[in-house]
Design a protein around this motif. Structure first.
Motif, mmCIF file in Angstrom:
data_model
loop_
_atom_site.group_PDB
_atom_site.id
_atom_site.type_symbol
_atom_site.label_atom_id
_atom_site.label_comp_id
_atom_site.label_asym_id
_atom_site.label_seq_id
_atom_site.Cartn_x
_atom_site.Cartn_y
_atom_site.Cartn_z
ATOM 1 N N ALA A 55 0.893 -1.365 -0.106
ATOM 2 C CA ALA A 55 0.119 0.145 0.000
ATOM 3 C C ALA A 55 0.909 1.448 0.175
ATOM 4 C CB ALA A 55 -1.076 0.098 1.208
ATOM 5 N N ALA A 56 1.913 1.133 0.867
ATOM 6 C CA ALA A 56 2.963 2.446 0.760
ATOM 7 C C ALA A 56 3.370 2.565 -0.561
ATOM 8 C CB ALA A 56 3.823 2.083 1.989
ATOM 9 N N GLN A 57 3.934 1.601 -1.104
ATOM 10 C CA GLN A 57 4.329 1.806 -2.454
ATOM 11 C C GLN A 57 3.592 2.240 -3.653
ATOM 12 O OE1 GLN A 57 6.444 -1.799 -3.851
ATOM 13 N NE2 GLN A 57 7.289 -0.698 -5.829
ATOM 14 N N ARG A 58 2.101 1.759 -3.536
ATOM 15 C CA ARG A 58 1.384 2.065 -4.406
ATOM 16 C C ARG A 58 0.808 3.550 -4.440
ATOM 17 N NH1 ARG A 58 -1.996 -1.331 -2.864
ATOM 18 N NH2 ARG A 58 -3.916 0.133 -1.864
ATOM 19 N N LEU A 59 0.735 4.164 -3.166
ATOM 20 C CA LEU A 59 0.431 5.577 -2.625
ATOM 21 C C LEU A 59 1.624 6.481 -2.746
ATOM 22 C CD1 LEU A 59 -1.968 5.020 0.366
ATOM 23 C CD2 LEU A 59 -2.491 5.121 -2.091
ATOM 24 N N GLY A 60 2.840 5.605 -2.934
ATOM 25 C CA GLY A 60 3.913 6.837 -2.941
ATOM 26 C C GLY A 60 4.104 7.526 -1.626
ATOM 27 N N TYR A 61 4.048 6.824 -0.580
ATOM 28 C CA TYR A 61 4.183 7.170 0.909
ATOM 29 C C TYR A 61 5.635 7.458 1.334
ATOM 30 C CZ TYR A 61 4.098 7.331 5.996
ATOM 31 O OH TYR A 61 4.462 7.638 7.241
#
Length: 340
Positions: free
Chosen positions: A50-56
């Protein structure tokens, strides 16, 4: 796919956004991204995806505020155009990064007021530690360091003052060693040529003065001091001027290798034989000094070793570990070559 949610005030993806996308709580996201072993591996994979997908990108300032532990180290150096400080910086980063720390770099340009302002700005980021160059600074900056409560290590010089941590070597002793080398080669009219005139250059000047006075050979006219930035071009100009001095100078000790390299290039252009007519020496053993015609005699300084040792000392201080010695003198090496 819809665009990721954004924090209204900043527009950046937040930890809460990652938690919502992963279907877990914010505290689980925090623990998963910190690599805590208690978090289920399946949850860790879901959070990381999720962090990678959102660019967090984690906010280090927020993390430091929440945990009262910063991952930043403030580093103040005079110049980035000088290879000496680039070598030092790279060694600091190679040592701190595997330990989880990032460097917050400030370039002071040898300006006390600029150093004070940079330090004030960096302390607002709540650094875990400070690395500063030398000891010559304003009273206000000293007060900021003392009052910050942040562990601090001084670079490139040493001090035996109580409560002060430092890694470096004696600039004055190194300057004296080069002067004695030139005397041992039979030189008597030894000029000292310097630019920038920063505190460490002036300490080398004091080492030269001490030895010349002990030998009964000191004369103020042998000092060639120029506050302009050090450069190859300036070194060439200085050699041309010094070579025309009367009585004749038979050796020039330049405060830095770039000046000395410029002097050797000028000597080739002007037909001045080195070292037969005039010996040329430098300081710091910068890249290319061993390839000059003739190869340049210089003082090799341990700037990478200083950076690594200072970073290790600071790591111990930040972790609350004992420091075996608050002062580490790494010395220097006289490198005789054909220019003297």
């Amino acid at each position: 796919m819809p665009p990721p949610p954004r924090h209204r005030a900043t527009g950046r993806v937040t930890l809460a956004d990652v938690a919502q996308a992963a279907g877990v709580s914010p505290i689980t996201v925090s623990r998963a991204l910190r690599g805590e072993r208690a978090v289920d591996p399946e949850l860790v994979a879901r959070v990381q995806a999720a962090a990678q997908r959102l660019g967090y990108v984690p906010d280090p300032a927020a993390r430091a505020l929440a945990s009262r532990h910063s991952t930043h180290v403030a580093l103040l150096i005079p110049m980035l155009s000088n290879a000496l400080f680039v070598d030092l910086l790279e060694a600091v980063q190679r040592t701190l990064r595997p330990a989880g720390y990032q460097t917050l770099i400030g370039v002071t340009h040898y300006d006390a007021a600029e150093e004070e302002q940079l330090l004030r700005e960096q302390l607002q980021h709540r650094p875990a530690g400070l690395l500063v160059t030398g000891f010559d600074r304003s009273d206000a900056t000293r007060a900021l360091i003392a009052g910050s409560g942040v562990p601090c290590v001084h670079l490139m010089e040493t001090s035996s003052a109580a409560g002060v941590y430092s890694v470096g070597f004696s600039q004055a002793d190194a300057g004296a060693a080069m002067t004695r080398h030139l005397l041992a080669r039979g030189r008597r009219r030894i000029a000292f040529a310097a630019a920038q005139l920063d505190p460490r250059t002036m300490q080398r000047l004091e080492g030269w003065r001490r030895v010349m006075r002990e030998a009964g050979l000191y004369a103020p006219t042998l000092e060639w001091l120029n506050p302009a930035p050090s450069s190859l071009a300036l070194g060439g100009t200085m050699l041309e001027q010094i070579a025309g001095q009367t009585p004749a100078v038979d050796a020039v000790f330049f405060c830095n290798d770039d000046l000395a390299q410029g002097a050797l290039l000028a000597a080739l252009r002007l037909g001045i034989r080195v070292p037969e007519r005039i010996a040329v020496a430098g300081f710091n053993d910068l890249t290319g000094s061993d390839q000059m015609l003739p190869p340049l005699t210089t003082v090799r300084t341990p700037r990478a070793e200083v950076g690594a040792a200072a970073a290790r000392m600071l790591l111990a201080l930040m972790r609350g570990e004992p420091v075996p010695a608050p002062v580490v003198d790494l010395g220097y090496e006289l490198v005789p070559r054909a220019s003297t």
